[in-house]
Design an enzyme around this catalytic site. Structure first.
Site, mmCIF file in Angstrom:
data_model
loop_
_atom_site.group_PDB
_atom_site.id
_atom_site.type_symbol
_atom_site.label_atom_id
_atom_site.label_comp_id
_atom_site.label_asym_id
_atom_site.label_seq_id
_atom_site.Cartn_x
_atom_site.Cartn_y
_atom_site.Cartn_z
ATOM 1 N N GLU A 131 8.076 -16.570 -15.164
ATOM 2 C CA GLU A 131 6.739 -15.999 -15.400
ATOM 3 C C GLU A 131 6.030 -15.737 -14.075
ATOM 4 O O GLU A 131 5.333 -14.734 -13.915
ATOM 5 C CB GLU A 131 5.895 -16.951 -16.255
ATOM 6 C CG GLU A 131 6.439 -17.192 -17.661
ATOM 7 C CD GLU A 131 6.291 -15.985 -18.578
ATOM 8 O OE1 GLU A 131 6.481 -14.837 -18.130
ATOM 9 O OE2 GLU A 131 6.007 -16.209 -19.778
ATOM 10 N N THR A 184 1.570 -7.808 -17.674
ATOM 11 C CA THR A 184 0.736 -9.010 -17.691
ATOM 12 C C THR A 184 -0.086 -9.112 -16.403
ATOM 13 O O THR A 184 -1.259 -9.490 -16.432
ATOM 14 C CB THR A 184 1.621 -10.259 -17.879
ATOM 15 O OG1 THR A 184 2.295 -10.138 -19.133
ATOM 16 C CG2 THR A 184 0.808 -11.542 -17.882
HETATM 17 N N1 HSE Z 1 -1.614 -16.366 -21.240
HETATM 18 C C1 HSE Z 1 -1.004 -15.219 -20.642
HETATM 19 C C2 HSE Z 1 -2.036 -14.131 -20.480
HETATM 20 C C3 HSE Z 1 0.122 -14.761 -21.504
HETATM 21 O O1 HSE Z 1 -2.791 -13.897 -21.416
HETATM 22 O O2 HSE Z 1 -2.097 -13.513 -19.415
HETATM 23 C C4 HSE Z 1 0.754 -13.498 -21.014
HETATM 24 O O3 HSE Z 1 2.076 -13.462 -21.346
#
Ligand code: HSE
Length: 309
Positions: A131, A184
């Protein structure tokens, strides 16, 4: 022992659940990613093939799976190396934990090949490296539920403290995935880094309400708590038709609805399969009238996370 192989699948997930930015997520039954992994003694990471997606790089330095395996190999020491094949069932940039599932599958597979020498927290930490690579932020709210299944709360990142929450028996989730991609990193860039105290109070009230609602199987309370004062107001504009979709979900009986992860997928939580089917139909009709191509899924919360497949 080199030459050992394993094939692991890890499911898509819904993170944030409106009120729990970066700290809560749940596992879905489908779709999922698969990682086939072989242990080598080359000391290097190789991504031999990626199936089901042409846009992802096989360069281990640019791929989630590569980042995870690199972290595992470093922790294992010696000449630990891996050869991987990644099979994408979840589209990147969909908002249902595409990178989290690849990362979870890779971490779980590597842990198994190394005789389960790592704890589950270690595996989540390895998955978070995936991530970090794709979004610049090592969040665990997709990777943890994809690895462990169920509904997970990341109570703390430092030290990492993951709590498995109760799954209400009749809780179903509907996902509408519009054909669009949101990075993201871009969606995170829209967020304020400081939140006014009054906003924070409302947000943590809802998160506590959601957790209480899950344990009490109080579906009304779950629904009342699915409100996001932090990310949704900033990100909703990225998803065309978001308000219409949310309205369609609520009109058809959803407990609540919001952006799944960083979008563009929109999730709705529902009580029971029949309501979920109605909600999925209502939201799908809205997508048809908007003229946007989409995929739709409905699933109870999956108790299963990453598993041999
Ligand atoms: N919690 C993260 C966001 C998840 O909202 O940016 C993204 O995959």
């Amino acid at each position: 022992m080199t030459g050992k192989k394993i094939r692991v699948k890890a499911p898509a997930t819904v993170s944030n659940l409106s009120c729990g930015f970066d700290v809560i997520g749940l596992a879905l039954g489908e779709p999922y990613d698969i990682v086939e992994l072989e242990l080598t003694e080359t000391g290097s990471i190789e991504i031999e093939e990626i199936r089901g997606c042409e846009t992802l790089s096989r360069d281990p330095g640019k791929n989630v799976v590569g980042a995870v395996l690199k972290a595992v190999a470093a922790a294992a020491g010696g000449l630990t190396g891996f050869r991987a094949v990644l099979e994408k069932g979840i589209r990147p940039g969909s908002g249902i934990g595409s990178s989290g599932a690849s990362a979870a599958a890779a971490a779980y597979a590597a842990g198994r090949l190394l005789d389960d020498r790592f704890s589950l927290n270690d595996l989540v930490r390895f998955a978070m490296e995936g991530e970090r690579l794709v979004s610049g932020s090592p969040h665990a709210d997709n990777a943890a539920p994809s690895l462990l299944g169920g509904i997970t709360l990341i109570r703390s990142y430092d030290p990492l403290d993951i709590v498995q929450l109760h799954i209400p028996r009749e809780l179903w989730c509907v996902i509408i995935h519009p054909e669009a991609e949101i990075r993201t990193s871009v969606a995170r860039g829209l967020l304020d880094t400081h939140i006014p105290l009054g906003t924070a109070v409302r947000q943590w009230g809802n998160l506590a309400g959601l957790v209480a609602g899950l344990y009490r199987e109080d579906y009304e309370l779950i629904g009342r708590s699915l409100v996001d004062f932090v990310a949704e107001p900033k990100r909703a504009g990225l998803i065309s038709g978001f308000c219409d979709l949310k309205e369609a979900a609520l009109k058809n009986g959803a407990l609540g609805a919001g952006i799944s992860g960083s979008g563009p997928s929109v999730f709705a939580l529902c009580r029971g399969r029949d309501t979920a089917a109605e909600v999925m139909k209502g939201m799908s009709d809205t997508m048809v009238s908007l003229g946007t191509a989409f995929d739709a899924y409905m699933s109870p919360v999956s108790r299963k996370g990453a598993e041999e497949w």
